[in-house]
Design a protein around this motif. Structure first.
Motif, PDB file in Angstrom:
ATOM      1  N   THR A 283     -35.185  25.240 -43.846  1.00 58.09           N
ATOM      2  CA  THR A 283     -34.099  26.327 -44.897  1.00 58.09           C
ATOM      3  C   THR A 283     -34.547  27.575 -45.418  1.00 58.09           C
ATOM      4  N   LYS A 320     -32.373  22.644 -40.308  1.00 61.73           N
ATOM      5  CA  LYS A 320     -32.460  23.995 -41.063  1.00 61.73           C
ATOM      6  C   LYS A 320     -30.901  24.217 -41.626  1.00 61.73           C
ATOM      7  N   PHE A 321     -30.612  24.172 -42.909  1.00 59.70           N
ATOM      8  CA  PHE A 321     -29.509  24.342 -43.255  1.00 59.70           C
ATOM      9  C   PHE A 321     -29.206  25.997 -43.892  1.00 59.70           C
ATOM     10  N   THR A 322     -27.739  26.405 -43.918  1.00 60.79           N
ATOM     11  CA  THR A 322     -27.282  27.780 -43.944  1.00 60.79           C
ATOM     12  C   THR A 322     -28.098  28.295 -45.312  1.00 60.79           C
ATOM     13  N   GLY A 323     -28.179  27.375 -46.173  1.00 60.43           N
ATOM     14  CA  GLY A 323     -28.749  27.825 -47.638  1.00 60.43           C
ATOM     15  C   GLY A 323     -29.112  26.595 -48.362  1.00 60.43           C
ATOM     16  N   ALA A 326     -26.086  24.131 -49.169  1.00 56.34           N
ATOM     17  CA  ALA A 326     -25.690  23.151 -48.090  1.00 56.34           C
ATOM     18  C   ALA A 326     -26.967  22.136 -48.125  1.00 56.34           C
TER      19      ALA A 326
END
Length: 345
Positions: A283, A320-323, A326
């Motif tokens: 991330t 892997k997150f968007t930010g 999240a």
């Protein structure tokens, strides 16, 4: 248990009951051999001796292959063997010269002349000596000459729980710590000092302790989130000074059954619940593989202190997150799932 890092430090016994092997993981199959070893030593008035090797023979025979990782560090292995009641642990440095000993030289020079072996307890598939030509038949053929007896632990007795170090390593690399622990008979663990990280976790309410594992041969489970328990060395006594190799053991020294020294009886051992993360932190576009743990209900600074992390259950794979927001929401769910796991135990 008395531990020796050189065979020359060992004083030959009159009635040594001996077993030999790498015993990586000291799993259920190994424990059957060790239980029998200790039973025979007790019933015969002898002393149990376990002869093992460090580094692992494959690390010396095939040094270019860096894929082999060990379930236990040599210190972890010593702790487990002490808890099983072994009297003497000999950690023989495995070298090219040692690997070139013939099977007969191995028997005479090491088992008989150096250790004083009177009985050998050995697994059905054990091999030794140059090119691994020695086996249980070789031991039996030399028994009358050197005055010892041999007892074989048959394949069925060792494998009736379908366990092997190879299967355990695969389970851990797949993240299946539950299966690995079933095979081992105890919780797989990682031990090391807490080092400073970039402190991103605390900005989203999930501060983590980053663990440094000095032993490069130590197996690390697959990437993901895990339910763990955490033992803090500072909670149970002063840090134990130890080198990160076999030389940390001193000849004829007592090996404590705990990873931690307990200087006074009124200091209590405390274990915390937590969730661990292993991975490269996609991330935030992380570049290195981290081992870190969020310890529940704990807010002390513990940089430089050693901790032991026991892996109990796999929760999810690395994502892997968007930010960070999240990621924070997912970590909240991870914590809830971890607490549900502990409630169900």
């Amino acid at each position: 248990m008395k531990t020796y890092t050189q065979l020359s430090d060992f004083k030959k016994l009159n009635n040594a009951i001996v077993t030999i092997g790498t015993f990586d993981g000291v799993h259920f199959g190994h424990q059957k051999i060790i239980k029998r070893l200790c039973e025979l030593a007790k019933s015969s008035g002898g002393e149990s001796v376990l002869l093992t090797f460090f580094p692992h023979p494959r690390m010396i025979i095939d040094p270019e292959n860096q894929d082999l990782k060990m379930i236990n560090t040599i210190d972890e292995k010593a702790q487990i063997l002490a808890s099983l009641g072994v009297d003497h642990l000999i950690i023989t440095p495995f070298t090219r010269d040692f690997s070139n000993l013939s099977a007969e030289e191995y028997i005479k020079n090491i088992l008989v002349d150096a250790i004083g072996t009177r009985k050998i307890i050995i697994g059905y598939d054990h091999r030794f000596g140059k090119d691994r030509l020695g086996n249980i038949q070789t031991l039996a053929e030399n028994a009358a000459v050197f005055g010892y007896s041999v007892e074989e632990i048959p394949e069925q007795d060792i494998n009736d729980v379908a366990v092997s170090s190879t299967k355990i390593r695969k389970a851990l690399l797949d993240g299946d710590v539950g299966l690995a622990n079933d095979y081992l008979g105890y919780a797989f663990s990682i031990y090391g000092p807490v080092i400073k990280g970039d402190k991103i976790g605390r900005t989203i309410g999930f501060p983590t302790a980053n663990i440094f594992v000095a032993e490069t041969y130590k197996l690390i489970p697959g990437d993901g989130i895990y339910a763990v328990t955490v033992e803090l060395e500072s909670e149970v006594g002063s840090p134990k000074s130890e080198d990160n190799n076999a030389q940390s053991h001193t000849s004829n020294s007592k090996t404590n059954n705990s990873l931690f020294e307990l200087p006074t009886s009124d200091i209590r051992h405390q274990t915390y619940k937590g969730m661990a993360y292993i991975g490269q932190r996609p991330t935030i576009n992380g570049m290195t593989r981290n081992i870190e743990v969020n310890i529940f209900d704990f807010d002390k600074e513990i940089y430089g202190q050693n901790i032991k992390m026991n892996f109990l259950a796999f929760l999810r794979h690395d994502v892997k997150f968007t930010g960070l927001e999240a990621l924070k929401q997912q970590l909240q769910q991870d914590k809830a799932n971890t607490l549900l796991f502990f409630e169900g135990k």
